[in-house]
Each structure stands twice: as C-alpha cells, then as structure tokens.
Scaffold this active site. Sequence first.
Site, PDB file in Angstrom:
ATOM      1  CE  LYS A  21       2.625  -0.381   0.886  1.00  0.00           C
ATOM      2  NZ  LYS A  21       3.200   0.966   0.702  1.00  0.00           N
TER       3      LYS A  21
ATOM      4  NE  ARG B 117       3.495   9.301   2.310  1.00  0.00           N
ATOM      5  CZ  ARG B 117       3.193   8.217   1.597  1.00  0.00           C
ATOM      6  NH1 ARG B 117       1.986   8.070   1.097  1.00  0.00           N
ATOM      7  NH2 ARG B 117       4.082   7.272   1.384  1.00  0.00           N
TER       8      ARG B 117
ATOM      9  CE1 TYR C 231     -31.116  -4.328   7.784  1.00  0.00           C
ATOM     10  CE2 TYR C 231     -29.149  -4.959   6.569  1.00  0.00           C
ATOM     11  CZ  TYR C 231     -29.953  -5.061   7.690  1.00  0.00           C
ATOM     12  OH  TYR C 231     -29.588  -5.908   8.704  1.00  0.00           O
TER      13      TYR C 231
ATOM     14  CG  MET D  44     -21.452  -7.094   8.409  1.00  0.00           C
ATOM     15  SD  MET D  44     -21.476  -7.131  10.205  1.00  0.00           S
ATOM     16  CE  MET D  44     -22.060  -5.509  10.619  1.00  0.00           C
TER      17      MET D  44
HETATM   18  C1  LIG Z   1       3.704   0.900  -0.633  1.00  0.00           C
HETATM   19  C2  LIG Z   1       4.994   1.513  -1.009  1.00  0.00           C
HETATM   20  C3  LIG Z   1       5.652   1.106  -2.171  1.00  0.00           C
HETATM   21  C4  LIG Z   1       5.033   0.155  -3.205  1.00  0.00           C
HETATM   22  O1  LIG Z   1       4.250   0.925  -4.075  1.00  0.00           O
HETATM   23  P1  LIG Z   1       3.439   0.265  -5.303  1.00  0.00           P
HETATM   24  O2  LIG Z   1       2.795   1.413  -5.956  1.00  0.00           O
HETATM   25  O3  LIG Z   1       2.441  -0.672  -4.677  1.00  0.00           O
HETATM   26  O4  LIG Z   1       4.426  -0.447  -6.141  1.00  0.00           O
HETATM   27  C5  LIG Z   1       6.913   1.628  -2.419  1.00  0.00           C
HETATM   28  N1  LIG Z   1       7.474   2.514  -1.569  1.00  0.00           N
HETATM   29  C6  LIG Z   1       6.845   2.951  -0.457  1.00  0.00           C
HETATM   30  C7  LIG Z   1       7.504   3.944   0.429  1.00  0.00           C
HETATM   31  C8  LIG Z   1       5.588   2.469  -0.147  1.00  0.00           C
HETATM   32  O5  LIG Z   1       4.965   2.917   0.947  1.00  0.00           O
END
Ligand SMILES: *Cc1c(COP(=O)(O)O)cnc(C)c1O
Length: 368
Positions: A34, A132, A261, A309
Amino acid sequence: MERAVARIDFDAVAANCARLKAELGEAELCAVVKADGYGHGADGCAEAALAGGATRLAVATAVEAAQIGRRFQHIPLLTMGALTEAEVDVTLSAGSELTVWREDFRRLVAARARAQGRPARIHVKHDSGMGRLGNPDPEGVVELARACAADPDLELAGVWTHFATADEPESGYFDEQLGRFETVAATVRSEFPEVTVHAANSAAVFLDSRSHFDMARCGVAIYGLDPFQGDPVDRGLRPALSLRSYVADVKHFRVGASAGYGQRWAAAIETWVGVIPLGYGDGIRRGLTNNAEVLVRGHRRPLVGTVSMDNVTIDLGPETQVRPGDEVVLIGVQGEEEIRAEELAARLGTINYEITCGISARVPRRPA
Ligand SMILES: *Cc1c(COP(=O)(O)O)cnc(C)c1O
C-alpha cells in the site's frame, strides 16, 4: 547527477522477504505494498517480494488494487481497507479479495459480485482490540463467516485481525488481542478448515510466533525498516531506500550572514554553506530545520536554516573540499557513514513509516 532521486535496492526487498519467510516457516508471507510500497514504488517492490518468497500481496485502497491487480493477475491480492460502493466494483474488477465486517456490506459485495458474474473472495475481519475497522463481536464474526460460506456469490477466503501494540514488546494488550482472536479463529477453522487465518504485521512476526497462523501481512520490514524503530540490521533486515541529491552551490558566509526564510540560522564563525536543491516539496519535512544531518564526501554535515519547498542549506565548515556537483545523501550510505529513516523519524518525533511514505511524487524512484 539528479536533482533528487530515491534509489531502491530490490535485492534488499527480496532478501528481507526471505528473512521474514525464515521466521514464518510454513506460514505464507503476504507483502503489503500500500501507499506505493511505503514510498518505495509498489510495482517493483511487489515483484521483488514475490521473488523473495512472498506468495500474496495486500493493499489498502481500490485504486491500489486496480494498479497491482492488473500487473500481478496470477497472485492472490487482498484489499484491506474500507470501500465505498463504487470502490467495491473497482476492487472486484481488479480481481482482488475484500474485507467484510458488517452484514449490510456483505450483502452489497454479494450483489456487486453477482452483477460482475464472478464470486467475490472474502476475508472477515475481527476487531480484537485495535478499535478501528472490523467486527468487535466474536459471535458476529462467526455468523458473517457462515453467511459468506453459504452465499453463492461469495467465497469465504479468510478470517483476520490486526494488532494495536505488536511493536511494544512489554505490552500485555497484545496477548489480550491474540487470546480473543484465537478463540474466534478456532471456531471458524473447525467449521471451515480451508480458511486462511491471519493476524501478524511485521512487528508481530518477530514478537511472537503464536501470531503467525496461516499467513502474515508484512509491510515495513520488507523495505528494511525496523518495526520497533531500532536498528533494522540487528533483525537481519537491509534498508532498501536511499534518498540522494547534489550540491547545487557552495558559498562563503561571513559571521552573522543568515541562510533561508526567517533567518533561523546565522553563521557564528566564517564558514562555507552548501545549497541542496530539494525541500519539503520532496518530503524533507520542515521540522528538520536546524535539526538534521546529510552526508557529503563521506561526512555528516548539519542542515542549517529553514527547510524550504525546493532547497535546504548545510554548513560545510570554514575549510571544505566540497564542490558544486558533489553527491548528497539524505537517507542511505555514503562512504563509511549512514543515515537511516529511523534517525530522521526520531528527530521528528515520528516513525520510519512516515518518513518513506512522505517522500513525494516529485522524487523519481529508480533501481539502485
Ligand atoms: C499496513 C498494514 C499491515 C502492515 O503492517 P507493517 O507494520 O507495515 O508490517 C498489516 N495489516 C494491516 C491491516 C495494515 O493496514
């Protein structure tokens, strides 16, 4: 020489997966790619992870599923996050498996799967304490699993949960969550022996083998980042990303001359200042103002003045060999020195995940 570039060591990603797989034994490794592979580039990292022993992939969103699903059609893919109705269609079209934790959403997915003419593969999620996504009621999870198995438009593929404190080795809360999930998993398994049970993220893989079940979902560790914010090398992991730029200019500063800045740094002695042409537009956070080091000619040099930036400035000292065109390393190795994402995270009061995810789209990702 490039203005700014993230170099990705795909061999390191493959080696990190082999390292995790050695820890997991029989359990499968699902590589979490992801957020564009935590900023490392999802496609290249997915390919390297599969070469290193991962047998499945996971993403958070529908758009990510579409990208990965198109490229890796033969590899089981799980979309872990919440989905809108439109996103359900995108995710199913991508050939991805989906997460379900409510009966109304289960029905929606079944209807969309029927419309697409192919049963959807479902992973029922238990909220064992993250608070969650997921169904917090153990009996509700089992009922959902039964409903999926009984529905001709669905296939029950998995039952799973996610830990809130796997990166805190002293946490008793981890054991509480594991205990709750073990009970649910045992019930589902006894009725549906072929279901894939999964819970562990990267930290849990190292913390407790009871969390491995049939599969682990690992993100941060496959990129060679330490899930405990310590030294990844101590855990047999190899950092995969380096962030590089170059010295665009070197200029002489008299006592009292300021850089950037707001004049947030001024020369206390006569010195030379290097200008590096990247900034918070590239993901070098402004909180690093007067609070970071970079590598040039194999030495650490302090970042001085406000991060802007498109530029940062570094103090090269009163005598310097550094010249315009010299390479600058913001994350990674140069000569004998190394700066890790964990170091920048500590300076910013955050975690390594946020450092690499924060490297913006303006920075090209290229093989190391
Ligand atoms: C991002 C995520 C993972 C991976 O977690 P890491 O700590 O990066 O290994 C696993 N399960 C869910 C539900 C996640 O959102």
